[in-house]
Design an enzyme around this catalytic site. Structure first.
Site, mmCIF file in Angstrom:
data_model
loop_
_atom_site.group_PDB
_atom_site.id
_atom_site.type_symbol
_atom_site.label_atom_id
_atom_site.label_comp_id
_atom_site.label_asym_id
_atom_site.label_seq_id
_atom_site.Cartn_x
_atom_site.Cartn_y
_atom_site.Cartn_z
ATOM 1 N N LYS A 76 5.201 1.415 13.448
ATOM 2 C CA LYS A 76 5.782 0.446 12.518
ATOM 3 C C LYS A 76 7.236 0.852 12.285
ATOM 4 C CE LYS A 76 4.932 -1.596 7.915
ATOM 5 N NZ LYS A 76 4.026 -1.606 6.729
ATOM 6 N N SER A 151 2.068 -6.071 5.388
ATOM 7 C CA SER A 151 3.343 -6.059 6.069
ATOM 8 C C SER A 151 3.311 -5.446 7.476
ATOM 9 C CB SER A 151 4.356 -5.282 5.225
ATOM 10 O OG SER A 151 3.976 -3.920 5.117
ATOM 11 N N SER A 175 -1.220 -3.336 3.218
ATOM 12 C CA SER A 175 -0.486 -3.672 4.445
ATOM 13 C C SER A 175 -1.044 -3.118 5.738
ATOM 14 C CB SER A 175 0.966 -3.241 4.316
ATOM 15 O OG SER A 175 1.666 -4.175 3.536
HETATM 16 N N1 GLN Z 1 1.431 -7.463 0.196
HETATM 17 C C1 GLN Z 1 1.708 -6.381 -0.682
HETATM 18 C C2 GLN Z 1 3.158 -6.439 -1.119
HETATM 19 O O1 GLN Z 1 3.831 -7.304 -0.713
HETATM 20 C C3 GLN Z 1 1.401 -5.074 -0.028
HETATM 21 C C4 GLN Z 1 2.447 -4.633 0.906
HETATM 22 C C5 GLN Z 1 2.182 -3.278 1.453
HETATM 23 O O2 GLN Z 1 1.065 -2.757 1.387
HETATM 24 N N2 GLN Z 1 3.242 -2.675 1.973
HETATM 25 O O3 GLN Z 1 3.623 -5.627 -1.849
#
Ligand code: GLN
Length: 482
Positions: A76, A151, A175
């Protein structure tokens, strides 16, 4: 395209049937054929080939090599990679070339795994659909009109499309697990502090966790074992020896108590997803697990608490991007104030700016008690709910996400609808627990995910249950049509 397990690839490498260079070349070719998914921000073909050649040379010299040696994968783009641009999905870091490697990057490199490059992601890991990337949205390999989740959407799509057998991810509120669910793969979010955050670009430091997305729990275990462990460079890293989970995968499940969290099966759960999750639970029961009803009474406060705490921490973490030290610098400033404000206005996308505003507001003198402090108290209640439930069960289960993958654009204009996609995942981060998302079959032609949650440091138990389920079922082997 290629669903070979890591164990099968490692056996091919050890027997000399394939070389690491061949595996890297094949993966690079698959990445090229699947370019339309936009799952990569950067492919480092030269770096991959030279890492693969180095592994082949070691093997030729007779060295005993770890299971990951020569296995292609992707990082990532939130993990700092020395000499390879690391953007975090943001225009702010378009030209940032880190002078050092993240701990996770170092660990996988020293295990001989061969990185193909950096996967697409929501900007600064803020999002649930990968539509917030400055480098464009990612398509879900099961239906390219749908989101891969976020994400870690690029990592999930790259694994689901068979480009690489595993990819790294990070999970602040879901995410790793939610994109794994949307893409029909397995995603492990470890206990907070179990994997070092050193060199992992910060979003919300008390919630951020590094983990892995792969085809199976067995493959996740191999990668987890390579990256878990104490790192003195991360002050929140836990000084407790990591157990080798890969060796504990086969234990029978007889007597394992699995709590069915009734709050996770509320009215927002798509019918097909609920059915698939219940089918997976019945299978676990057939394997000897005992299903028990449990309650997490504060679960419905998790989204509200998370979307105060995460933006508050983000507003502080992202203050470092000021156009002075590194990152994007405006060409239009006429004063120092404008240098800051224009650099940040040009460098950050809309969702990141929204989070900085919300977080700054929640931390401001007049509102700190009403929002931030209150959210921290709710966080404690949520952790207490889990502790109470785990007094009677070994694992807690529910759907990873309430729905299957939604359409690109469907929620992009509605921040609250997007945040609601995280309803079953964020509480786990607030409590610092490990959890895994597993494919539970298809609902309406799209993957549904089962989430299993464990007490802190019980990754081995999670992976064991997941592996036994995968030995008895073939949901994790289902692949999108090419
Ligand atoms: N969707 C969640 C957010 O936008 C989690 C994102 C994540 O785990 N990095 O914060």
């Amino acid at each position: 395209m290629s669903a070979a397990s890591m164990a099968a690839l490692a056996a091919d490498l050890a027997a000399g049937r394939r070389s690491a260079l061949q595996l890297a070349d094949d993966a690079l070719a698959r990445a090229e054929r699947a370019a339309a998914l936009n799952s990569f921000i950067r492919i480092d073909a030269d770096g991959a080939r030279s890492a693969a050649r180095a592994v082949d040379a070691q093997r030729a010299a007779g060295a005993a090599l770890p299971a990951l040696a020569g296995i292609p994968f992707a990082h990532k783009d939130i993990f700092c990679t020395r000499g390879v641009a690391t953007t975090c999905g943001s225009r702010m870091l378009r030209d940032f070339v880190p002078p050092y490697d993240a701990q996770v990057v170092e660990r996988l490199a020293s295990a001989g795994a061969v990185s193909l490059g950096k996967t697409n992601m929501d900007e600064f890991a803020m999002g649930s659909s990968n539509e917030n990337s400055a480098y464009g949205a990612v398509a879900n390999p099961w239906d390219t009109a749908r989101v891969p989740g976020g994400s870690s959407g690029g990592s999930a799509a790259a694994v689901a499309a068979g480009i690489v057998p595993f990819a790294t991810g990070t999970d602040t509120g879901g995410s790793i697990r939610q994109p794994a669910a949307f893409c029909g793969i397995t995603g492990l979010k470890p206990t907070y502090g179990r994997v070092s955050r050193y060199g992992m670009i910060a979003y919300a430091s008390s919630l951020d966790c590094a983990g892995v997305l792969a085809r199976s729990a067995a493959d996740c275990a191999i990668v987890f074992d390579a990256i878990a462990g104490f790192d003195p460079r991360d002050a929140t890293s836990v000084a407790r020896p990591a157990e080798a989970t890969a060796a504990l995968l086969e234990q029978p499940l007889a007597g394992l108590r699995i709590g069915i969290a009734r709050e996770y099966f509320g009215s927002g759960v798509q019918a097909g997803v609920g059915e698939r999750v219940h089918a997976a639970l019945r299978e676990l029961e057939r394997l000897g697990a005992v299903l028990v009803d449990v309650s997490l009474p504060n679960a419905h406060h998790a989204i509200a608490a998370y979307y105060v705490i995460a933006p508050a921490e983000a507003s502080s973490n992202l203050a470092r991007y000021d156009g002075v030290r590194y990152g994007h610098r405006t060409a239009h400033a006429r004063s120092l104030d404008e240098l800051y404000s224009l650099s940040r206005a040009e460098g950050f996308g809309a969702e990141v700016q929204r989070r900085i505003l919300v977080g700054t507001y929640a931390l401001s003198a007049g509102y700190y008690d009403a929002y931030y402090l209150r959210a921290q108290k709710v966080r404690r209640l949520i952790a207490n709910d889990f502790a109470a439930a785990f007094a009677g069960v070994d694992l807690i289960a529910g759907p990873t996400a309430p729905t299957t993958a939604f359409r690109l654009g469907e929620k992009a204009g509605d921040a609250l609808a997007m945040y609601a996609a995280d309803v079953n995942t964020v509480a786990v981060n607030l409590a610092g627990l490990p959890a895994i998302s597993l494919p539970a079959g298809l609902a309406g032609g799209l993957p549904a995910g089962l989430q299993l949650i464990a007490p802190a440091f019980a990754e081995a138990r999670l992976l064991n249950a997941a592996h036994r389920l995968q030995l008895a079922t073939d949901w994790h082997l289902q692949e999108p049509a090419a």
